[in-house]
Motif scaffolding. Sequence first.
Motif, PDB file in Angstrom:
ATOM      1  N   SER A 359     -41.779 -33.312  23.026  1.00 45.22           N
ATOM      2  CA  SER A 359     -41.484 -34.683  23.450  1.00 45.22           C
ATOM      3  C   SER A 359     -42.520 -35.684  22.956  1.00 45.22           C
ATOM      4  O   SER A 359     -42.371 -36.896  23.162  1.00 45.22           O
ATOM      5  CB  SER A 359     -41.417 -34.757  24.983  1.00 45.22           C
ATOM      6  OG  SER A 359     -40.435 -33.894  25.500  1.00 45.22           O
ATOM      7  N   SER A 360     -43.577 -35.217  22.308  1.00 39.75           N
ATOM      8  CA  SER A 360     -44.718 -36.073  21.992  1.00 39.75           C
ATOM      9  C   SER A 360     -44.331 -37.286  21.149  1.00 39.75           C
ATOM     10  O   SER A 360     -44.656 -38.425  21.486  1.00 39.75           O
ATOM     11  CB  SER A 360     -45.803 -35.265  21.287  1.00 39.75           C
ATOM     12  OG  SER A 360     -46.950 -36.062  21.086  1.00 39.75           O
ATOM     13  N   HIS A 361     -43.645 -37.065  20.033  1.00 37.68           N
ATOM     14  CA  HIS A 361     -43.312 -38.192  19.150  1.00 37.68           C
ATOM     15  C   HIS A 361     -42.427 -39.202  19.858  1.00 37.68           C
ATOM     16  O   HIS A 361     -42.661 -40.421  19.776  1.00 37.68           O
ATOM     17  CB  HIS A 361     -42.643 -37.692  17.873  1.00 37.68           C
ATOM     18  CG  HIS A 361     -42.339 -38.780  16.893  1.00 37.68           C
ATOM     19  ND1 HIS A 361     -43.334 -39.505  16.240  1.00 37.68           N
ATOM     20  CD2 HIS A 361     -41.147 -39.303  16.460  1.00 37.68           C
ATOM     21  CE1 HIS A 361     -42.776 -40.407  15.456  1.00 37.68           C
ATOM     22  NE2 HIS A 361     -41.455 -40.313  15.571  1.00 37.68           N
ATOM     23  N   VAL A 367     -43.846 -45.924  23.878  1.00 36.82           N
ATOM     24  CA  VAL A 367     -44.985 -46.818  24.143  1.00 36.82           C
ATOM     25  C   VAL A 367     -45.017 -47.943  23.116  1.00 36.82           C
ATOM     26  O   VAL A 367     -45.200 -49.117  23.461  1.00 36.82           O
ATOM     27  CB  VAL A 367     -46.316 -46.023  24.121  1.00 36.82           C
ATOM     28  CG1 VAL A 367     -47.501 -46.982  24.240  1.00 36.82           C
ATOM     29  CG2 VAL A 367     -46.336 -44.998  25.252  1.00 36.82           C
ATOM     30  N   VAL A 368     -44.820 -47.601  21.858  1.00 40.97           N
ATOM     31  CA  VAL A 368     -44.821 -48.606  20.793  1.00 40.97           C
ATOM     32  C   VAL A 368     -43.688 -49.602  21.007  1.00 40.97           C
ATOM     33  O   VAL A 368     -43.862 -50.818  20.816  1.00 40.97           O
ATOM     34  CB  VAL A 368     -44.699 -47.915  19.416  1.00 40.97           C
ATOM     35  CG1 VAL A 368     -44.390 -48.938  18.330  1.00 40.97           C
ATOM     36  CG2 VAL A 368     -45.979 -47.155  19.092  1.00 40.97           C
ATOM     37  N   LEU A 381     -54.087 -48.879  18.269  1.00 37.99           N
ATOM     38  CA  LEU A 381     -53.589 -47.558  18.614  1.00 37.99           C
ATOM     39  C   LEU A 381     -54.469 -46.500  17.947  1.00 37.99           C
ATOM     40  O   LEU A 381     -54.786 -46.607  16.762  1.00 37.99           O
ATOM     41  CB  LEU A 381     -52.143 -47.390  18.166  1.00 37.99           C
ATOM     42  CG  LEU A 381     -51.146 -48.418  18.726  1.00 37.99           C
ATOM     43  CD1 LEU A 381     -49.769 -48.195  18.124  1.00 37.99           C
ATOM     44  CD2 LEU A 381     -51.098 -48.332  20.247  1.00 37.99           C
ATOM     45  N   VAL A 382     -54.817 -45.470  18.722  1.00 37.26           N
ATOM     46  CA  VAL A 382     -55.793 -44.487  18.242  1.00 37.26           C
ATOM     47  C   VAL A 382     -55.211 -43.072  18.324  1.00 37.26           C
ATOM     48  O   VAL A 382     -54.705 -42.666  19.372  1.00 37.26           O
ATOM     49  CB  VAL A 382     -57.087 -44.541  19.088  1.00 37.26           C
ATOM     50  CG1 VAL A 382     -58.178 -43.692  18.433  1.00 37.26           C
ATOM     51  CG2 VAL A 382     -57.556 -45.978  19.283  1.00 37.26           C
ATOM     52  N   GLY A 383     -55.280 -42.333  17.214  1.00 35.57           N
ATOM     53  CA  GLY A 383     -54.898 -40.931  17.236  1.00 35.57           C
ATOM     54  C   GLY A 383     -53.759 -40.589  16.297  1.00 35.57           C
ATOM     55  O   GLY A 383     -53.037 -41.460  15.801  1.00 35.57           O
ATOM     56  N   GLU A 384     -53.587 -39.303  16.054  1.00 32.53           N
ATOM     57  CA  GLU A 384     -52.583 -38.825  15.109  1.00 32.53           C
ATOM     58  C   GLU A 384     -51.164 -39.109  15.582  1.00 32.53           C
ATOM     59  O   GLU A 384     -50.283 -39.424  14.778  1.00 32.53           O
ATOM     60  CB  GLU A 384     -52.762 -37.320  14.886  1.00 32.53           C
ATOM     61  CG  GLU A 384     -54.059 -36.953  14.158  1.00 32.53           C
ATOM     62  CD  GLU A 384     -54.162 -35.470  13.904  1.00 32.53           C
ATOM     63  OE1 GLU A 384     -53.156 -34.755  14.152  1.00 32.53           O
ATOM     64  OE2 GLU A 384     -55.229 -35.020  13.447  1.00 32.53           O
ATOM     65  N   THR A 389     -46.098 -43.162  14.408  1.00 36.38           N
ATOM     66  CA  THR A 389     -45.073 -44.116  14.834  1.00 36.38           C
ATOM     67  C   THR A 389     -44.903 -45.214  13.798  1.00 36.38           C
ATOM     68  O   THR A 389     -45.812 -45.524  13.030  1.00 36.38           O
ATOM     69  CB  THR A 389     -45.442 -44.743  16.193  1.00 36.38           C
ATOM     70  OG1 THR A 389     -46.686 -45.454  16.069  1.00 36.38           O
ATOM     71  CG2 THR A 389     -45.571 -43.678  17.267  1.00 36.38           C
ATOM     72  N   ASP A 390     -43.724 -45.802  13.805  1.00 40.36           N
ATOM     73  CA  ASP A 390     -43.388 -46.850  12.844  1.00 40.36           C
ATOM     74  C   ASP A 390     -43.616 -48.207  13.505  1.00 40.36           C
ATOM     75  O   ASP A 390     -42.791 -48.675  14.301  1.00 40.36           O
ATOM     76  CB  ASP A 390     -41.932 -46.705  12.412  1.00 40.36           C
ATOM     77  CG  ASP A 390     -41.534 -47.753  11.373  1.00 40.36           C
ATOM     78  OD1 ASP A 390     -42.441 -48.364  10.774  1.00 40.36           O
ATOM     79  OD2 ASP A 390     -40.315 -47.948  11.182  1.00 40.36           O
TER      80      ASP A 390
END
Length: 433
Positions: A359-361, A367-368, A381-384, A389-390
């Motif tokens: 579910s991560s992506h 959130v985006v 935004l911080v992190g892989e 995200t687009d």
Amino acid sequence: MQIEQLYEIYRQHPIVTTDSRDCPEGSIFFALKGASFNGNRFAKQAIEKGCAYAVIDESEYADAEDKRLILVDDCLTTLQQLARHHRRTLGTKIIGVTGTNGKTTTKELIATVLSEKYNVLYTQGNLNNHIGVPKTLLNLRPDHDIAVVEMGANHPGEIRTLVNIVEPDCGLITNVGKAHLEGFGSFEGVIHTKGELYDFLREKPGSVVFIDNGNEHLKGIANGLTLVKYGIGNDELLCANGEVMSCAPMLQFRWRHGAGEWHEVSTHLIGTYNLTNMLAATCVGLYFNVTPEQIDHALANYCPTNNRSQLTITAHNRLIVDTYNANPTSMNAALCNFRDMEVSPKMVILGDMGELGESSHEEHCKVVKFLSENDIDNVWLVGEEFGKTDCSFRKFHDVEEVKAAITADCPEGYYILIKGSNYMHLFELPEKL
């Protein structure tokens, strides 16, 4: 050695340590093992440093001539059994607290309220796992009137394990949300695991559950329990009901007992989402006969120091620091609250949310999408996961890149929400901002 025999030793040496670097004089060292360490190797060293005894579970480290080395089948199981035996011996009233979000804050608020009238033992920090919980119980003393024990989990069955150690008399689940989905497998898995607290109390005579009357997930699994209810609104049938008065940025709310008089409280916590935590503590306090005036005093004077809903004012900005952890439920609550705060300009620095599995992506994209649809002046935004995200928001690989950006051009004059999972290390940012 039987638990009863070990308990007699513990009564003479009632301090327990699992860290060979921290060996108080006369304490008992338990040689726990992990993926990268074996406490058995340090047992004799712990005794040399001051421990009276060391409990080990590998015979090669035993010494027939040294009675201070106690060999057992499994050190962790023995620690847990000793804690349960101690808990049963003292018979202290215990409130067990769990939930997806807010359990540490709620635990501290409950302890703060109860401390107005009682001598309270409560979980320090977030020592809420299979090691921290028994260590908390072993800090119980005969002069404690009541204990508040926090229990955490990221896999099915973990709450069941903990409640069978703690054997609580009362229970409170703050909420259930999307967290640790990688371990739980699904949201339903979260509900089932948190509900293991209810399962235990359902079988314990005289037990009580404090419940948020507005949480349908909790009400759906609360059959057969004695419920003491709290909630948002003006429901006169609730033990404690209340509503937000303002949050700019500190939460100010009012509460009442049933249809009684209203009590207004100005808190040191940020976030309307903390209202249910406040009402939970109020409800518990009322049940244990803490006076309304004492409850007001406790809630008004509680100050967070654990990177949860914490306001930090620097020379350049006002920071809302919520960096201990993050999951989709808590992230959404924090962002909705920040959106509604009547402050300007606004900036967010958000880090990845961990342990979401497949579910991560999807959850990071949500959130985006929220940020794109709401008026936030500056977004980092911080992190892989956020990096996948687009969006056109400014992105950073890790906290070190954020630090470099702040050094080059520090944001000034903002209200800044900083939130992400603990492993993102966003707690290192406030001193830079």
